[in-house]
Design an enzyme around this catalytic site. Structure first.
Site: not given
Lengths: 643, 643
Positions: A307, A323, A400
């Site tokens: 990420e 993201e 999230c």
């Protein structure tokens, strides 16, 4: 704040360095017929209730009830699953402040959190029920302070949105007890959490409470990083933002969300403490992200595995991780830097990432979401996997993003306008009513579909004040009239300013021309060499397989066969009542059948030649994947000039 | 096989479908002055002893001694760490067969394995000491049969290389006991291991022993896949090769090594059972990999996160995962398909991946390795992480690759030539002596630095036989002479064949012209659009930062600033005694200073123009990263034609 004044996220104290000042949250009401207002209404009507429902379905609330003895069974989800509760609660409090509507979720959850909290203030259901022996022992991966941070942010939202509401007071008290525990435990420590978040949360809690130890602890946590206290972990110190002290760093790196959240905290600390070195570091790092590590959509992070930002200019559109939480982090960091510095580039970035990277994450109906936001979905994409689905999903095992969207959208109105005694500054354009300091203005616009923005003064004091209007970086040829008369429209710092004693009925018209444009990337961005992207105003456009005609010259063609005709510019096409109010009509060439071609061939061989020309429709990127699943691309190869 | 005849990997039975037949391992000796021979010698002298040493350092051998009660402490490394021992042991047995040298490691390890084995045949130190309760319970992730498979492959190497050696007999007995346990336990089961490997191992064990239940179990395991018995796991059924039955699949997908190992097993089963449907499936899947999912180096796998193939044409050079084990798997699968079908494309692929994807993994001294093999290392690359290091490392926490290289290189000579009553077929060119069936030929060549290959017949029977010489797919204009006289050199199936009654002293010369060439990729490969790669013969070349002059027009330039001049072909440059016997000298243009340029700009703006011309050196890809660390690239942008 006065007893009934409510506020949004990020409210620097009066002593803080802040070029722009946020307005009270109650000062701005987005009109429900504008795009921003519709997004916010959809969030209230669909996304937020959806999140609440998922918290029940996926066991996040049951995790907390296991602590209070009101539920049994295994802990469900990620070990930091409490944060989904906290972020949804934060969203619900912003929504309570905006609309006055408090759902039972707010009251129930406030009570649950209070009941679940340990006497010493600790609150983390994963560790409280089942992993007591690990409590505070694995900070590099435990997310305990990350979880505490989101709890605190929920409390900040509670205190700012509904200071008199019993549930808000309850959550604030819970959060303060946890924060006091952190101060007691880590106030003289060199330790730090593996996932930043607590820094900005504590700084905001200081702003709400005036309790200085919270700010001091936030500052300590910022400076504790970069000394290798977290070890190697699975992905190394960069991932953990522990490779280099923030104030010395020159390049963003590692896990994108961690980097951005850390910088948000660093800016909060810097403006409250007057730490110009730290603020300069945050600006420098933001620049490094924007110069070489940001997608055209404002998305950041090119690596799925860890990420991470990736190397400079490593920006593959098909494997963009981008993201949703990183886009939100980019927006939130840019807002803090905009307030601190007044530099228009930060507002430009807020606009770009909001209309593209953030908006594209959510389905039309507000109940399905992308976690990763690619700029290219290949024909033949294996979208069966949660990491890179072809379509938005209702929820994720690591969820999230959806509640992060909910808290952003519930507070979206607070980011549009700033103001102070000198006047109002309009940053994000959407139909809205702004009332602050005895001034009321109406903003009317079809933005981003049209670049005309009308600001009508309906109420004003007698003193002159300045109306400042952002001219986006993408715009050339902006025009401004006041009561029908052209005024010089120069904006050397990116804001057109008109200062006068305003009267009710005064009318300012800003015109931001929005031709369709082709943009290309820096030559070091190998992944999109020889390709261009279609943009109009703040919107990035894309072509979807769903829009390719199945008859005519495009019959049987896949997106990968299209090339843009560099000599034929795209045209703006008004709505046909379909997906988008404004589409683009794009002249293309269609490559001759490429499928039997070898994977590699000599350059000296005959190149494949375009076989036909056609026109295809491009739609705003943020609306993609709302029809049948299929390929999509933002970057399209440019055809070689005809020989 | 006769008592003293030794053999290499993959020996189909006489009943098997096999167009080409491997020669005994003793039939081919690579000359130590050829590149293949030097690689093999380096493996024996450096890589294999290095692996043995690392097994001690990293605790792999101690893991087994924990089972026998001869060591204490925690289990070390990955839960399948035994496989590193088994693969090193396999390599040591091939080396014993090749050179007659048995290291103490062979004898010690054979005894250790025998001592550690459970009475019922089970042998897996992770589960035997510390995780007994999990034994056989988590096949989707346990790697128990993967581990068994590598043990069996070590035993196959033992039995074929040193059938009379006590240690070999010991290991074979251990492996058979484990295989018998598998037959007993899974012979009627629908279960399967999450990581293929057992399939090919059991088929090979059948070939060594003639014990049919091993083959039947291998066949069962091949067909057990694709029915969802392994669940979703972390990365979904494709990762586990359980998404679709092999014989129905049309596209390679998921974890590359698992896919390739599975297909190796499928081919082994297919040729032994006459299962033409299964063989056709393997050929079809291999084609799908080569058509759209293989790097120019023969590497496969574009995704770091789940080590997967990626979508069709998703071939980013900077984020190529291209695991070393995948390249080895590609080589091993191609060998099986070459034997089964006789199609030259498989030999071409063996050559490509050997000289590039495989060879590039290993440092000059044979004791450091890449796990992932990128085709582009960016300026500013963060190589601090084990997943994408800038330099080869001595070992990895998951150390599958180095011992995999060791076992391949120790058996490298067995892949060069096949032969039968009809003659000899030369597939991989290197200086060597080949003795089989009463025929002895000497191959002399400086390949791959030079395309001239001389085959001298030093011994022959009286009957006519056919010498078949592969003409690589990259070659045009090959020429052939026999005893100095040109013979028609047509090779419609990729092999030049000369049939005659040969006599000692006969001399065949094959000339494979090797100009430097520029190749480009299929237009769907977005990641290298507008770029070309330099190749010569079987070698891919690259440019390294280390070769950029620091003075002159290139002063201060980074690799990303270079563009190939399409009108000026690269030149072949003989050695200057440095890194490579043959470098390329490449005319380039150097882009004007690009660093301050914006990340995105309108297409209509002035494009950056080349500022200067220069010539840079390109070196073989397999030799990269043997000097000071720095950027590298295989694909280099093509400059636009001068206006």
């Amino acid at each position: 704040m006065t007893a009934h004044e409510i506020h949004g996220p990020v409210v620097p104290t009066e002593q803080a360095r802040s070029v722009f000042r946020p307005l009270p949250a109650s000062a701005v009401r987005l009109a429900p017929d504008g795009l921003l207002g519709r997004w916010q209404a959809r969030n209230a009507d669909a996304t937020l209730p959806h999140c609440v429902e998922q918290l029940g379905t996926y066991g996040n609330l049951a995790n907390l009830r296991r602590v209070t003895g009101d539920a049994e069974g295994e802990f469900a989800g990620m070990w930091f699953a409490d944060t989904d509760v906290h972020k949804t609660l934060e969203a619900a409090f912003w929504e309570l402040g905006r609309s006055g509507t408090a759902s039972p979720f707010v009251t129930d959850t406030a009570g649950l959190l209070e009941k679940a909290q340990d006497p010493d203030g600790y609150l983390d259901s994963y560790f409280q029920a089942g992993h007591r022996d690990k409590q505070w022992t694995e900070l590099h991966t435990s997310h305990e302070m990350y979880t505490a941070g989101h709890l605190i942010q929920a409390a900040v939202a509670a205190a700012r949105s509904a200071p008199q509401h019993p549930a808000a007071q309850q959550v604030l008290a819970v959060a303060r007890r946890f924060a006091d525990l952190l101060v007691q435990r880590y106030g003289r420590s060199a330790e730090v959490d593996g996932h930043p978040e607590i820094e900005t949360a504590l700084a905001e809690l200081y702003r709400v409470t005036g309790h200085r130890p919270y700010l001091d602890l936030a500052a300590r946590f910022v400076d504790n990083r970069g000394h290798g206290v977290l070890g190697e972990g699975r992905f190394g110190p960069r991932y953990l933002q522990d490779h280099e002290p923030v104030r010395q760093a020159t390049e963003v790196t590692g896990h994108v969300v961690r980097q951005l959240y850390l910088l948000a905290g660093a800016v909060d600390v810097a403006v409250e403490t007057g730490d110009t070195e730290l603020l300069a570091a945050a600006e420098r790092l933001w620049d490094s992200a924007l110069d070489s590590r940001t997608y055209l959509t404002g998305g950041q992070g090119s690596r799925h595995r860890d990420e991470a930002f990736g190397d400079p200019y490593e920006l593959p559109p098909d494997r963009s991780y981008a993201e949703t939480c990183a886009a939100i982090g980019n927006f939130q960091l840019a807002w803090r830097l905009l307030l601190a510095t007044g530099k228009v580039k930060y507002a430009d970035e807020m606009e770009r990432v909001l209309y593209n990277g953030i908006a594209g994450s959510t389905a039309l109906d507000g109940t399905a979401f992308f976690y990763s936001n690619p700029l290219h979905l290949r024909t033949g994409h294996d979208g069966s996997h949660e990491d890179a689905p072809s379509q938005r999903l209702a929820w994720y095992s690591c969820a999230c993003c959806p509640p992060n969207l909910a808290r952003l959208m519930a507070s979206l109105h607070t980011y549009a306008v700033t103001g102070d005694a000198d006047g109002l500054q309009l940053h994000l354009y959407g139909s809205a009513t702004v009332t602050a300091g005895g001034r009321t203005v109406q903003v009317a616009t079809a933005y981003p579909w049209d670049g005309r923005i009308t600001v009508s003064i309906s109420d004003s004091g007698t003193e002159p004040w300045t109306l400042a209007l952002r001219v986006p970086g993408w715009c050339t040829g902006s025009g401004l009239t006041v009561n029908g008369e052209a005024v010089p429209a120069e904006a050397p710092d990116g804001y057109l300013r008109v200062t006068r004693a305003w009267h009710g009925g005064d009318r300012v018209e800003l015109d931001l021309p929005m031709p369709a444009r082709l943009v290309t990337a820096h030559p070091h961005v190998d992944a999109v060499r020889g390709a261009a992207a279609l943009v109009r105003g703040p919107l990035v456009y894309c072509v979807e397989q769903a829009d390719l005609p199945t008859a005519g010259p495009l019959a049987g063609a896949v997106l990968e066969d299209l090339e843009l005709d560099p000599a034929a510019p795209p045209a703006v096409a008004p709505s046909d009542g379909g997906l988008t109010p404004v589409a683009l009509r794009v002249p293309v060439r269609v490559r001759a059948d490429t499928s039997p071609a070898p994977l590699y061939r000599d350059v000296t061989g005959p190149p494949p030649r375009p076989a036909a020309t056609a026109t295809v429709t491009a739609v705003p990127y943020f609306l993609w994947a709302n029809r049948e699943p299929g390929a999509m691309r933002v970057w399209i190869p440019l055809a070689a000039p005809e020989a």
